[in-house]
Design a protein around this motif. Sequence first.
Motif, PDB file in Angstrom:
ATOM      1  N   PHE A  71      12.846  -2.694 -30.208  1.00 58.99           N
ATOM      2  CA  PHE A  71      11.423  -1.995 -29.933  1.00 58.99           C
ATOM      3  C   PHE A  71      11.156  -2.391 -28.420  1.00 58.99           C
ATOM      4  CE2 PHE A  71       6.878  -2.644 -29.517  1.00 58.99           C
ATOM      5  CZ  PHE A  71       6.511  -1.384 -30.218  1.00 58.99           C
ATOM      6  N   LEU A  72      11.463  -3.514 -27.852  1.00 58.01           N
ATOM      7  CA  LEU A  72      11.111  -4.006 -26.585  1.00 58.01           C
ATOM      8  C   LEU A  72      11.805  -2.898 -25.407  1.00 58.01           C
ATOM      9  CD1 LEU A  72      10.314  -7.882 -26.835  1.00 58.01           C
ATOM     10  CD2 LEU A  72       8.861  -5.814 -26.994  1.00 58.01           C
ATOM     11  N   ALA A  73      13.038  -2.564 -25.863  1.00 63.40           N
ATOM     12  CA  ALA A  73      13.755  -1.885 -24.938  1.00 63.40           C
ATOM     13  C   ALA A  73      13.399  -0.402 -25.047  1.00 63.40           C
ATOM     14  CB  ALA A  73      15.223  -1.834 -25.599  1.00 63.40           C
ATOM     15  N   LEU A  74      12.640   0.031 -26.215  1.00 68.08           N
ATOM     16  CA  LEU A  74      12.089   1.386 -26.213  1.00 68.08           C
ATOM     17  C   LEU A  74      10.661   1.590 -25.372  1.00 68.08           C
ATOM     18  CD1 LEU A  74      13.143   2.236 -29.665  1.00 68.08           C
ATOM     19  CD2 LEU A  74      14.014   3.155 -27.859  1.00 68.08           C
ATOM     20  N   VAL A  75       9.849   0.413 -25.531  1.00 68.64           N
ATOM     21  CA  VAL A  75       8.459   0.321 -25.321  1.00 68.64           C
ATOM     22  C   VAL A  75       8.210  -0.587 -24.053  1.00 68.64           C
ATOM     23  CG1 VAL A  75       6.252   0.107 -25.851  1.00 68.64           C
ATOM     24  CG2 VAL A  75       7.783   1.071 -27.574  1.00 68.64           C
ATOM     25  N   PRO A  76       7.905  -0.103 -22.872  1.00 67.22           N
ATOM     26  CA  PRO A  76       7.668  -1.099 -21.874  1.00 67.22           C
ATOM     27  C   PRO A  76       6.395  -1.610 -21.950  1.00 67.22           C
ATOM     28  CG  PRO A  76       7.706   1.114 -20.942  1.00 67.22           C
ATOM     29  CD  PRO A  76       8.269   1.149 -22.510  1.00 67.22           C
ATOM     30  N   ARG A  77       6.093  -2.524 -21.101  1.00 70.25           N
ATOM     31  CA  ARG A  77       4.723  -3.247 -21.098  1.00 70.25           C
ATOM     32  C   ARG A  77       3.635  -2.060 -20.984  1.00 70.25           C
ATOM     33  NH1 ARG A  77       2.692  -8.571 -18.112  1.00 70.25           N
ATOM     34  NH2 ARG A  77       4.861  -9.231 -18.698  1.00 70.25           N
ATOM     35  N   GLN A  78       2.499  -2.384 -21.917  1.00 69.69           N
ATOM     36  CA  GLN A  78       1.520  -1.225 -22.152  1.00 69.69           C
ATOM     37  C   GLN A  78       0.289  -1.789 -21.219  1.00 69.69           C
ATOM     38  OE1 GLN A  78       2.067   1.727 -24.150  1.00 69.69           O
ATOM     39  NE2 GLN A  78       4.273   0.883 -23.559  1.00 69.69           N
TER      40      GLN A  78
ATOM     41  N   ASP B  21      10.309   0.473 -38.945  1.00 67.84           N
ATOM     42  CA  ASP B  21      11.357   0.827 -38.286  1.00 67.84           C
ATOM     43  C   ASP B  21      11.360   0.751 -36.702  1.00 67.84           C
ATOM     44  OD1 ASP B  21      14.163   2.345 -37.366  1.00 67.84           O
ATOM     45  OD2 ASP B  21      12.693   4.068 -37.111  1.00 67.84           O
ATOM     46  N   PRO B  22      11.991   0.097 -35.879  1.00 68.33           N
ATOM     47  CA  PRO B  22      11.467  -0.155 -34.470  1.00 68.33           C
ATOM     48  C   PRO B  22      11.491   1.558 -33.689  1.00 68.33           C
ATOM     49  CG  PRO B  22      13.640  -0.926 -34.637  1.00 68.33           C
ATOM     50  CD  PRO B  22      13.487  -0.625 -36.185  1.00 68.33           C
ATOM     51  N   ASP B  23      12.559   2.266 -33.969  1.00 63.59           N
ATOM     52  CA  ASP B  23      12.460   3.612 -33.521  1.00 63.59           C
ATOM     53  C   ASP B  23      11.042   4.383 -33.686  1.00 63.59           C
ATOM     54  OD1 ASP B  23      15.344   2.661 -33.459  1.00 63.59           O
ATOM     55  OD2 ASP B  23      15.489   4.491 -32.141  1.00 63.59           O
ATOM     56  N   GLY B  24      10.728   4.307 -35.053  1.00 61.23           N
ATOM     57  CA  GLY B  24       9.742   4.980 -35.435  1.00 61.23           C
ATOM     58  C   GLY B  24       8.202   4.340 -35.020  1.00 61.23           C
ATOM     59  N   TRP B  25       8.531   3.121 -35.100  1.00 59.88           N
ATOM     60  CA  TRP B  25       6.904   2.409 -34.545  1.00 59.88           C
ATOM     61  C   TRP B  25       6.914   2.504 -32.979  1.00 59.88           C
ATOM     62  CZ3 TRP B  25       2.647   1.622 -35.768  1.00 59.88           C
ATOM     63  CH2 TRP B  25       1.857   0.446 -35.451  1.00 59.88           C
ATOM     64  N   ALA B  26       7.869   2.684 -32.211  1.00 58.24           N
ATOM     65  CA  ALA B  26       7.926   2.952 -30.928  1.00 58.24           C
ATOM     66  C   ALA B  26       7.277   4.405 -30.836  1.00 58.24           C
ATOM     67  CB  ALA B  26       9.202   3.059 -30.158  1.00 58.24           C
ATOM     68  N   SER B  27       7.878   5.360 -31.600  1.00 55.88           N
ATOM     69  CA  SER B  27       7.409   6.752 -31.317  1.00 55.88           C
ATOM     70  C   SER B  27       5.689   6.734 -31.627  1.00 55.88           C
ATOM     71  CB  SER B  27       7.949   7.536 -32.104  1.00 55.88           C
ATOM     72  OG  SER B  27       7.826   7.788 -33.274  1.00 55.88           O
TER      73      SER B  27
END
Length: 255
Positions: A31-38, A245-251
């Motif tokens: 997840f952290l690889a997909l979502v940079p700091r917000q 799921d990390p990909d789903g949550w990232a989206s």
Amino acid sequence: MSGRQMVPPVFAANWKLNHGPSDARAFLQRFLALVPRQHDRTLLLFPSALAVGAVVEALRDRPDIQVGVQNVHTEAQGAFTGENSVQQARDVGARVVLVGHSERRQLFGETDADTARKVALVVQARLVPLLCVGETLAEREGGLVEAVVQRQLEAGVSLLDDAQAAGLLVAYEPVWAIGTGRTATPEDAGDVHSLLRRLLSDRLGERVASGIPLLYGGSVNRGNVQALLAAPNVNGVLVGGASLDPDGWASIVRS
Ligand code: PEP
């Protein structure tokens, strides 16, 4: 409107009885690889109590993501085998506490008096309560939505003074929509959220009430999240199944 506060959107994941420490670490690595700091939204993660320590550790370089617990006990300490206290939650690094989730109310008999007590303990421990309210299908079909939501909200904040109540987060989670694949329409969610805003305004004044994040929860997914977030007074989402799921949550959090 003058005097209104902007509430940055809140994306909260409730993992329920899923993802122990090992799974949680693997989830966050992806997840952290997909979502940079917000910077323009708040991310909250509610792992199981046994995984909170691992999650806090994995997020030590990500202060934009706050960790919470899914429940605390109504007493601060004592002979309550199997329970977790607010101080223990704080000690492990949690900053937010879910209170009154419908599964606690429905499956574990949590009452309005319990939620009031828990919210007060959470605030006293300088943690943030995320109070969940919502009607069952029978209550909706009986025309009781407003009465139920009002009762649960007013009970939940009944032991707080106004300054404490101003720090609250609220989630509207219709019980019939949780884990069922049925979602409230944006119109229905907007109606209940507008009611919640009005009730909070009656107690705290419009300016303070407008700063309280109101989250919608109940089968939110990547296909419906944008429409729900566009509804009046919906400031965020509380998500169970679609957050696992990390990909789903990232989206979803990038919505
Ligand atoms: C929840 O547990 O708070 C929830 C909304 O679950 P789901 O998204 O699976 O309906």
